[in-house]
Design a protein around this motif. Structure first.
Motif, mmCIF file in Angstrom:
data_model
loop_
_atom_site.group_PDB
_atom_site.id
_atom_site.type_symbol
_atom_site.label_atom_id
_atom_site.label_comp_id
_atom_site.label_asym_id
_atom_site.label_seq_id
_atom_site.Cartn_x
_atom_site.Cartn_y
_atom_site.Cartn_z
ATOM 1 N N ALA A 5 -88.361 -59.790 23.249
ATOM 2 C CA ALA A 5 -87.958 -58.668 24.021
ATOM 3 C C ALA A 5 -88.925 -57.349 23.645
ATOM 4 C CB ALA A 5 -86.537 -58.146 23.765
ATOM 5 N N ARG A 6 -89.361 -56.474 24.580
ATOM 6 C CA ARG A 6 -90.137 -55.447 24.285
ATOM 7 C C ARG A 6 -89.269 -54.291 25.013
ATOM 8 N NH1 ARG A 6 -95.522 -55.845 26.779
ATOM 9 N NH2 ARG A 6 -94.484 -55.416 28.531
ATOM 10 N N PHE A 7 -88.850 -53.461 23.976
ATOM 11 C CA PHE A 7 -88.208 -52.201 24.405
ATOM 12 C C PHE A 7 -89.354 -50.970 24.582
ATOM 13 C CE2 PHE A 7 -84.941 -55.036 23.043
ATOM 14 C CZ PHE A 7 -83.701 -54.613 23.553
ATOM 15 N N SER A 8 -88.934 -50.371 25.725
ATOM 16 C CA SER A 8 -89.889 -49.132 25.645
ATOM 17 C C SER A 8 -89.172 -47.963 26.334
ATOM 18 C CB SER A 8 -91.088 -49.392 26.763
ATOM 19 O OG SER A 8 -90.437 -50.128 27.943
ATOM 20 N N TYR A 9 -89.525 -46.808 26.113
ATOM 21 C CA TYR A 9 -89.119 -45.660 26.531
ATOM 22 C C TYR A 9 -90.013 -44.524 27.273
ATOM 23 C CZ TYR A 9 -86.402 -41.208 26.280
ATOM 24 O OH TYR A 9 -85.517 -40.020 26.470
ATOM 25 N N ASP A 10 -89.720 -44.197 28.443
ATOM 26 C CA ASP A 10 -90.527 -43.051 29.197
ATOM 27 C C ASP A 10 -89.893 -41.635 29.122
ATOM 28 O OD1 ASP A 10 -92.068 -41.630 30.797
ATOM 29 O OD2 ASP A 10 -92.160 -43.107 32.456
ATOM 30 N N SER A 11 -90.401 -40.596 28.843
ATOM 31 C CA SER A 11 -89.690 -39.291 28.563
ATOM 32 C C SER A 11 -89.491 -38.933 30.092
ATOM 33 C CB SER A 11 -90.457 -38.503 27.839
ATOM 34 O OG SER A 11 -91.855 -38.107 28.446
ATOM 35 N N GLY A 12 -90.075 -39.403 30.998
ATOM 36 C CA GLY A 12 -90.001 -39.029 32.580
ATOM 37 C C GLY A 12 -88.472 -39.647 33.064
ATOM 38 N N ALA A 13 -88.221 -40.741 32.202
ATOM 39 C CA ALA A 13 -86.923 -41.262 32.738
ATOM 40 C C ALA A 13 -85.860 -41.160 31.330
ATOM 41 C CB ALA A 13 -86.997 -42.682 33.387
ATOM 42 N N PRO A 14 -85.651 -40.061 31.014
ATOM 43 C CA PRO A 14 -84.966 -39.792 29.575
ATOM 44 C C PRO A 14 -83.878 -40.534 29.253
ATOM 45 C CG PRO A 14 -84.615 -37.776 30.989
ATOM 46 C CD PRO A 14 -85.594 -38.877 31.699
ATOM 47 N N TYR A 15 -82.909 -40.951 30.266
ATOM 48 C CA TYR A 15 -81.563 -41.554 29.940
ATOM 49 C C TYR A 15 -81.931 -42.930 29.828
ATOM 50 C CZ TYR A 15 -79.744 -36.965 31.699
ATOM 51 O OH TYR A 15 -79.600 -35.636 31.865
ATOM 52 N N GLU A 16 -83.017 -43.507 30.202
ATOM 53 C CA GLU A 16 -83.018 -45.107 30.266
ATOM 54 C C GLU A 16 -83.825 -45.580 29.069
ATOM 55 O OE1 GLU A 16 -85.951 -46.484 33.672
ATOM 56 O OE2 GLU A 16 -83.992 -45.677 34.191
ATOM 57 N N VAL A 17 -83.516 -46.886 28.502
ATOM 58 C CA VAL A 17 -84.473 -47.667 27.803
ATOM 59 C C VAL A 17 -84.893 -48.899 28.824
ATOM 60 C CG1 VAL A 17 -84.686 -49.200 25.898
ATOM 61 C CG2 VAL A 17 -83.752 -46.750 25.701
ATOM 62 N N GLN A 18 -86.264 -49.074 28.616
ATOM 63 C CA GLN A 18 -86.512 -50.565 29.584
ATOM 64 C C GLN A 18 -86.477 -51.638 28.643
ATOM 65 O OE1 GLN A 18 -88.944 -47.622 29.717
ATOM 66 N NE2 GLN A 18 -87.624 -46.653 31.229
ATOM 67 N N ALA A 19 -86.292 -52.817 28.981
ATOM 68 C CA ALA A 19 -86.353 -53.800 28.065
ATOM 69 C C ALA A 19 -86.830 -54.958 28.932
ATOM 70 C CB ALA A 19 -84.955 -54.288 27.672
ATOM 71 N N ALA A 20 -87.839 -55.726 28.599
ATOM 72 C CA ALA A 20 -88.446 -57.133 29.136
ATOM 73 C C ALA A 20 -88.356 -57.953 28.423
ATOM 74 C CB ALA A 20 -90.066 -56.530 29.513
#
Length: 118
Positions: A5-20
């Motif tokens: 799993a790769r978790f990523s974070y983008d300050s442009g979408a500050p409420y969410e964490v993406q997981a692939a």
């Protein structure tokens, strides 16, 4: 079966964490999780519906149990994953260094423009 799993974070979408989630080179699924919910799930059960998190002790190591339910009903629309709690806590700590808890800002005008452009 083990998954990468790769978790990523983008300050442009500050409420969410993406997981692939990967099986070798193939992406099996992509999910977007609420960052605060993930952090709370390390300490207590949270969530209902499509996503739920709860802490779990397994093999002497702290884990986060992640229950996912997709649009398909039955066993093919569900997944239970276990994430190393320490690694996730370290990742979340890094996201809070980028955008602190309570410092999130959502530009609704920009979001509406993007939505209407689709």
């Amino acid at each position: 079966m083990p998954l990468l799993a790769r978790f990523s974070y983008d300050s442009g979408a500050p409420y969410e964490v993406q997981a692939a989630f990967f099986d070798g080179p193939s992406v099996l699924a992509r999910w977007h999780f609420d960052r605060q919910m993930l952090a709370e799930g390390l300490h207590r059960p949270v969530g209902e519906g499509d996503v739920a998190f709860r802490p779990r002790q397994g093999s002497g190591l702290g884990e986060l149990r992640v229950d996912l339910r997709g649009a398909t009903s039955g066993p093919h629309g569900q997944a239970v994953l276990f994430v190393d709690a320490r690694a996730l806590a370290n990742f979340l700590e890094q996201t809070y260094a980028v955008v602190g808890a309570g410092d999130e800002f959502l530009d609704l005008d920009r979001l509406l423009e993007e939505f209407l452009a689709r």
